[in-house]
Design an enzyme around this catalytic site. Structure first.
Site, PDB file in Angstrom:
ATOM      1  N   GLY A  41      32.100  13.036  22.211  1.00  0.00           N
ATOM      2  CA  GLY A  41      30.997  12.209  21.718  1.00  0.00           C
ATOM      3  C   GLY A  41      30.490  12.760  20.387  1.00  0.00           C
TER       4      GLY A  41
ATOM      5  N   PHE B 293      10.063   2.863  15.808  1.00  0.00           N
ATOM      6  CA  PHE B 293      10.583   3.232  17.122  1.00  0.00           C
ATOM      7  C   PHE B 293       9.459   3.825  17.946  1.00  0.00           C
ATOM      8  CE2 PHE B 293      14.673   3.827  19.365  1.00  0.00           C
ATOM      9  CZ  PHE B 293      15.391   2.815  18.758  1.00  0.00           C
TER      10      PHE B 293
ATOM     11  N   HIS C 180      18.185   6.740  31.905  1.00  0.00           N
ATOM     12  CA  HIS C 180      18.745   6.662  30.562  1.00  0.00           C
ATOM     13  C   HIS C 180      19.176   7.994  29.976  1.00  0.00           C
ATOM     14  CE1 HIS C 180      19.397   4.876  26.696  1.00  0.00           C
ATOM     15  NE2 HIS C 180      18.482   5.602  26.099  1.00  0.00           N
TER      16      HIS C 180
ATOM     17  N   ARG D 149      11.863  12.541  25.752  1.00  0.00           N
ATOM     18  CA  ARG D 149      12.510  12.366  24.443  1.00  0.00           C
ATOM     19  C   ARG D 149      12.014  11.096  23.759  1.00  0.00           C
ATOM     20  NH1 ARG D 149      17.048   9.367  22.452  1.00  0.00           N
ATOM     21  NH2 ARG D 149      17.703   8.564  24.473  1.00  0.00           N
TER      22      ARG D 149
ATOM     23  N   HIS E  70      14.439   4.578  30.816  1.00  0.00           N
ATOM     24  CA  HIS E  70      14.206   3.715  29.656  1.00  0.00           C
ATOM     25  C   HIS E  70      13.464   2.489  30.160  1.00  0.00           C
ATOM     26  CE1 HIS E  70      14.829   1.143  26.216  1.00  0.00           C
ATOM     27  NE2 HIS E  70      15.341   2.163  25.548  1.00  0.00           N
TER      28      HIS E  70
ATOM     29  N   LEU F 132      21.313  -1.269  28.915  1.00  0.00           N
ATOM     30  CA  LEU F 132      20.175  -1.081  28.030  1.00  0.00           C
ATOM     31  C   LEU F 132      19.889  -2.273  27.130  1.00  0.00           C
ATOM     32  CD1 LEU F 132      18.256   1.243  27.165  1.00  0.00           C
ATOM     33  CD2 LEU F 132      19.712   1.461  25.168  1.00  0.00           C
TER      34      LEU F 132
ATOM     35  N   ARG G 200       8.541   6.465  25.921  1.00  0.00           N
ATOM     36  CA  ARG G 200       9.245   5.850  27.045  1.00  0.00           C
ATOM     37  C   ARG G 200       8.660   6.204  28.405  1.00  0.00           C
ATOM     38  NH1 ARG G 200      15.337   6.606  24.628  1.00  0.00           N
ATOM     39  NH2 ARG G 200      15.080   4.930  23.120  1.00  0.00           N
TER      40      ARG G 200
ATOM     41  N   GLU H 133      15.430  -0.088  22.475  1.00  0.00           N
ATOM     42  CA  GLU H 133      14.047  -0.016  22.014  1.00  0.00           C
ATOM     43  C   GLU H 133      13.896  -0.670  20.634  1.00  0.00           C
ATOM     44  OE1 GLU H 133      12.103   3.620  23.212  1.00  0.00           O
ATOM     45  OE2 GLU H 133      11.434   3.824  21.146  1.00  0.00           O
TER      46      GLU H 133
ATOM     47  N   GLN I 250      14.840  10.862  31.996  1.00  0.00           N
ATOM     48  CA  GLN I 250      14.199   9.756  31.280  1.00  0.00           C
ATOM     49  C   GLN I 250      14.579   8.390  31.845  1.00  0.00           C
ATOM     50  OE1 GLN I 250      14.875   8.754  26.838  1.00  0.00           O
ATOM     51  NE2 GLN I 250      12.736   9.309  27.029  1.00  0.00           N
TER      52      GLN I 250
HETATM   53  C1  LIG Z   1      23.081   2.586  26.083  1.00  0.00           C
HETATM   54  C2  LIG Z   1      22.548   3.773  25.336  1.00  0.00           C
HETATM   55  C3  LIG Z   1      21.937   3.596  24.112  1.00  0.00           C
HETATM   56  C4  LIG Z   1      21.441   4.709  23.402  1.00  0.00           C
HETATM   57  N1  LIG Z   1      20.849   4.491  22.199  1.00  0.00           N
HETATM   58  C5  LIG Z   1      20.415   5.575  21.488  1.00  0.00           C
HETATM   59  C6  LIG Z   1      19.854   5.403  20.189  1.00  0.00           C
HETATM   60  O1  LIG Z   1      19.777   4.301  19.658  1.00  0.00           O
HETATM   61  N2  LIG Z   1      19.428   6.510  19.536  1.00  0.00           N
HETATM   62  C7  LIG Z   1      19.515   7.762  20.070  1.00  0.00           C
HETATM   63  O2  LIG Z   1      19.124   8.715  19.419  1.00  0.00           O
HETATM   64  N3  LIG Z   1      20.061   7.948  21.296  1.00  0.00           N
HETATM   65  C8  LIG Z   1      20.521   6.887  22.002  1.00  0.00           C
HETATM   66  N4  LIG Z   1      21.068   7.088  23.242  1.00  0.00           N
HETATM   67  C9  LIG Z   1      21.307   8.462  23.709  1.00  0.00           C
HETATM   68  C10 LIG Z   1      22.514   9.023  22.979  1.00  0.00           C
HETATM   69  O3  LIG Z   1      23.458   8.012  22.735  1.00  0.00           O
HETATM   70  C11 LIG Z   1      23.204  10.132  23.769  1.00  0.00           C
HETATM   71  O4  LIG Z   1      22.265  11.069  24.210  1.00  0.00           O
HETATM   72  C12 LIG Z   1      24.233  10.847  22.911  1.00  0.00           C
HETATM   73  O5  LIG Z   1      25.089   9.923  22.280  1.00  0.00           O
HETATM   74  C13 LIG Z   1      25.036  11.838  23.742  1.00  0.00           C
HETATM   75  O6  LIG Z   1      26.112  12.328  22.973  1.00  0.00           O
HETATM   76  P1  LIG Z   1      26.956  13.551  23.468  1.00  0.00           P
HETATM   77  O7  LIG Z   1      27.917  13.861  22.380  1.00  0.00           O
HETATM   78  O8  LIG Z   1      26.071  14.630  23.923  1.00  0.00           O
HETATM   79  O9  LIG Z   1      27.730  13.022  24.769  1.00  0.00           O
HETATM   80  P2  LIG Z   1      28.590  11.697  25.060  1.00  0.00           P
HETATM   81  O10 LIG Z   1      28.652  10.778  23.924  1.00  0.00           O
HETATM   82  O11 LIG Z   1      28.096  11.178  26.356  1.00  0.00           O
HETATM   83  O12 LIG Z   1      30.055  12.286  25.253  1.00  0.00           O
HETATM   84  C14 LIG Z   1      30.421  13.086  26.354  1.00  0.00           C
HETATM   85  C15 LIG Z   1      31.883  13.436  26.215  1.00  0.00           C
HETATM   86  O13 LIG Z   1      32.242  14.405  27.191  1.00  0.00           O
HETATM   87  C16 LIG Z   1      33.441  14.026  27.810  1.00  0.00           C
HETATM   88  N5  LIG Z   1      33.454  14.631  29.146  1.00  0.00           N
HETATM   89  C17 LIG Z   1      32.455  14.661  30.059  1.00  0.00           C
HETATM   90  N6  LIG Z   1      32.862  15.322  31.159  1.00  0.00           N
HETATM   91  C18 LIG Z   1      34.130  15.737  30.931  1.00  0.00           C
HETATM   92  C19 LIG Z   1      35.094  16.460  31.680  1.00  0.00           C
HETATM   93  N7  LIG Z   1      34.843  16.890  32.916  1.00  0.00           N
HETATM   94  N8  LIG Z   1      36.298  16.687  31.132  1.00  0.00           N
HETATM   95  C20 LIG Z   1      36.596  16.236  29.884  1.00  0.00           C
HETATM   96  N9  LIG Z   1      35.715  15.550  29.135  1.00  0.00           N
HETATM   97  C21 LIG Z   1      34.508  15.312  29.651  1.00  0.00           C
HETATM   98  C22 LIG Z   1      33.411  12.511  27.805  1.00  0.00           C
HETATM   99  O14 LIG Z   1      34.708  11.979  27.960  1.00  0.00           O
HETATM  100  C23 LIG Z   1      32.839  12.267  26.399  1.00  0.00           C
HETATM  101  O15 LIG Z   1      33.867  12.356  25.443  1.00  0.00           O
HETATM  102  C24 LIG Z   1      21.557   5.994  23.945  1.00  0.00           C
HETATM  103  C25 LIG Z   1      22.174   6.170  25.178  1.00  0.00           C
HETATM  104  C26 LIG Z   1      22.640   5.080  25.881  1.00  0.00           C
HETATM  105  C27 LIG Z   1      23.247   5.319  27.227  1.00  0.00           C
END
Ligand SMILES: Cc1cc2nc3c(=O)[nH]c(=O)nc-3n(C[C@H](O)[C@H](O)[C@H](O)COP(=O)(O)OP(=O)(O)OC[C@H]3O[C@@H](n4cnc5c(N)ncnc54)[C@H](O)[C@@H]3O)c2cc1C
Length: 575
Positions: free
Chosen positions: A12, A118, A348, A389, A233, A243, A277, A246, A231
């Site tokens: 991610g 926001f 969320h 958050r 939402h 979702l 939120r 917001e 959290q």
């Molecule tokens: C619908 C939605 C809308 C959102 N909108 C916003 C927004 O507008 N603004 C904002 O600031 N935040 C927003 N958020 C929150 C934000 O998107 C997330 O908190 C953030 O993107 C998380 O990123 P990350 O890189 O930590 O993890 P993620 O993007 O969740 O990535 C996790 C990664 O870990 C990998 N993984 C997990 N477990 C394993 C495993 N056991 N083995 C191998 N790989 C694994 C997955 O495959 C993935 O690649 C939103 C969240 C959601 C759900």
């Protein structure tokens, strides 16, 4: 045995941003990213509303100090203020850097990046790409991984963190395609595994948000921080829970109850629909409880409230929040230009996580650190969000702390040799674990146990919590953990065996659920998203501190760690 200088688990925003930084800092390092999904299917891709940064393109009176204050107040004063200062000071720089990488932000008429209002933010500072911001950013970051030659293991499931003598040495992973097991040893391991929305039965999160990184960390004997802060939402689409961003309220939508009233006037008169939120979600839950929710036939006493966009007009809806319009239309048949959208709170985001310092180094206790282990993004707790958050601060956290953690890792591995790892031992243990799942002749289907678990967490550790309710929930979790040992799998094969994955994920979900519940039981106050009806007030004397929960099969040990307060003394939180 596979070998990489750095192995990052998670594709991610946080994992990809860290990988890019390592490659930029020292191109000679051998960096790999592993993800159980394809990286661009990570939950980050679903982020809609935007990313906060004080670019001052719309509001010249904004400042990083104002952003920091909003974040700390939003956190109900539990955030570590040194970490918040870094987050908000570095925000404009990371957003400009993303733009230079090629991220297509929405623009003002003069060509600068557009910014919107926001919840909980006192100025218009959220940068966006319509309501598909995560999509725009993640695609560009993944392109950059390829450009920098980062190796990607896509659709590999990491089963275990290898931790020996206080040192992280690598991971054990399973290829979903054909069931192959591999041990990877590395000079540094980073977890960027995202959140745990699937602990609950209604969530905005993707199916992969099962808290694997959190559970693997806990099972390795390391603490998790502030897990009680979950959290909700305010605007999950009823009944599916996905979702409605917001950004819709940022653009001016109203929340309406069955009396046709904009009820937020009673809960947050100065911020109305743009209150943080936790407050907005509780307000909706109170309205529904008081019988002012709405039913599908329009009568009172139902399970949702209305999100009304009609006054915004077609042009604004279709240019600023087209994806939200499409979601409501596609999933529940509502045309938001002419009808209000049914919404209620949905799980969320995970405020707590793997405790880290501001360089992403994982803590083994209050002030001690694990060698070779780093974390960032939603799975980590640095803690910039404290007890609640603010929207658009999470993408920001992923990018700011992804970058910092990447830079710290590039430095760290310079002086580190490859650790020794007994590959055969770890392969054998992983093989045994999988085989015993396949051989187990139990009586429960995975789905049955998972649904019962998600219902238990939702009912006993949801928006409103009490000691009695949570103790009942704890008993149920013990029973479900027992049932887990009696699940059976139909698919005994090794080719794309999703049942094995679901079984491994369910084990993780249950560990995470237990950590959330026991942390919540011990916090006898209400703060941010953690609301105790038996302790409705915030209690700074006894609980202005971070929870550190340690897992063991015998039980969970709860300790605490102080909050870092540098700029803003705690005050009563009003909006
Ligand atoms: C619908 C939605 C809308 C959102 N909108 C916003 C927004 O507008 N603004 C904002 O600031 N935040 C927003 N958020 C929150 C934000 O998107 C997330 O908190 C953030 O993107 C998380 O990123 P990350 O890189 O930590 O993890 P993620 O993007 O969740 O990535 C996790 C990664 O870990 C990998 N993984 C997990 N477990 C394993 C495993 N056991 N083995 C191998 N790989 C694994 C997955 O495959 C993935 O690649 C939103 C969240 C959601 C759900």
């Amino acid at each position: 045995m596979l070998e990489h200088d750095v192995i990052i688990v998670g594709g991610g925003l946080a994992g990809c941003r860290a990988a890019v930084e390592i490659a930029r800092t020292n191109p000679s390092l051998n960096v790999a990213v592993v993800a159980k999904t394809h990286p661009i299917r990570s939950h980050s891709v679903a982020a809609q509303g935007g990313i906060a940064a004080t670019l001052k393109n719309v509001d010249s009176s904004d400042s990083w100090e104002a952003h920091a204050f909003d974040t700390v107040k939003g956190s109900d004063y539990l955030a570590d203020q040194d970490a918040v200062e870094i987050l908000t000071r570095e925000a404009p720089d990371v957003v400009i850097d993303l733009e230079h990488m090629g991220v297509l932000f929405s623009r003002l008429s003069d060509g600068r990046i557009a910014q919107r209002a926001f919840g909980g933010h006192s100025h218009n500072r959220t940068c966006y790409a319509a309501d598909k911001t995560g999509h725009a950013i993640l695609h560009e970051l993944v392109n950059n991984l390829r450009r920098y030659g980062v190796q990607i293991y896509q659709e590999w499931y990491v089963m275990r963190l290898i931790l020996e003598d206080g040192q992280a040495k690598g991971v054990v992973m399973y290829r979903i395609l054909d069931g192959r097991l591999e041990v990877v040893r590395a000079k540094a391991v980073m977890f960027a595994t995202g959140g745990y929305g699937r602990v609950y039965n209604t969530t905005s999160n993707d199916y992969a948000s099962t808290g694997d990184g959190l559970a693997m960390t806990a099972l390795a004997g390391l603490p998790l921080e502030d897990m009680e802060f979950v959290q909700f939402h305010p605007t999950g689409l009823y009944p599916v829970g996905v979702l409605i961003s917001e950004a819709v309220r940022g653009e001016g939508a109203y929340l309406i109850n069955s009396d046709g009233e904009r009820f937020m006037a009673r809960y947050a008169p100065s911020r109305m629909e743009l209150a943080p939120r936790d407050i907005t979600s509780r307000a909706i839950a109170y309205e529904i409880r008081a019988g002012r929710g709405i039913n599908p036939d329009g009568s009172a006493g139902g399970p949702f409230v209305h999100l009304d966009l009609r006054h915004l007009g077609k042009e604004k809806i279709m240019s600023r929040i087209p994806f939200c319009w499409e979601e409501a239309h596609r999933l529940v048949g509502v045309d938001a230009i002419t009808e209000p959208i049914p919404v209620r709170p949905t799980i969320h985001y995970c405020m707590g996580g793997i405790p880290v310092n501001t360089n992403g180094q994982v803590r083994s206790s209050g002030e001690n650190f694990v060698e070779g282990f780093f974390a960032a993004g939603e799975t980590a707790c640095v803690s910039v969000h404290g007890a609640n958050r603010l929207g658009s601060n999470s993408l920001l956290e992923c990018v700011v702390y992804g970058r910092r953690t990447g830079a710290a890792i590039a430095q760290y591995v310079q002086d580190r040799k490859f650790p020794t790892v007994d590959e055969q031992l770890y392969l054998r243990q992983a093989q045994q674990k999988l085989q015993s799942l396949l051989d187990q002749g139990g009586k429960y289907r995975i789905n049955q146990v998972r649904q019962a678990f998600q219902d238990t967490m939702t009912e006993y550790c949801g928006v409103f919590r009490t000691e009695e309710l949570m103790r009942q929930g704890w008993e149920k979790l013990q029973q479900l953990q027992q049932q887990y040992t009696e699940i059976y799998l139909d698919d005994k094969g090794s080719c794309w065996n999703t049942e094995i994955l679901e079984a491994l994920e369910l084990e993780n979900l249950i560990v995470v659920g237990q950590m959330i519940l026991s942390s919540a039981l011990n916090r006898q106050e209400s703060r941010g998203a953690h609301f105790r009806e038996d302790y409705p007030e915030r209690d700074d004397v006894n609980f202005l501190k971070h929870t550190m929960a340690y897992y063991s099969p015998a039980g969970i040990d709860i300790q605490y760690r102080p909050v870092t307060i540098t700029m803003f003394q705690p005050q009563e939180r009003k909006y």
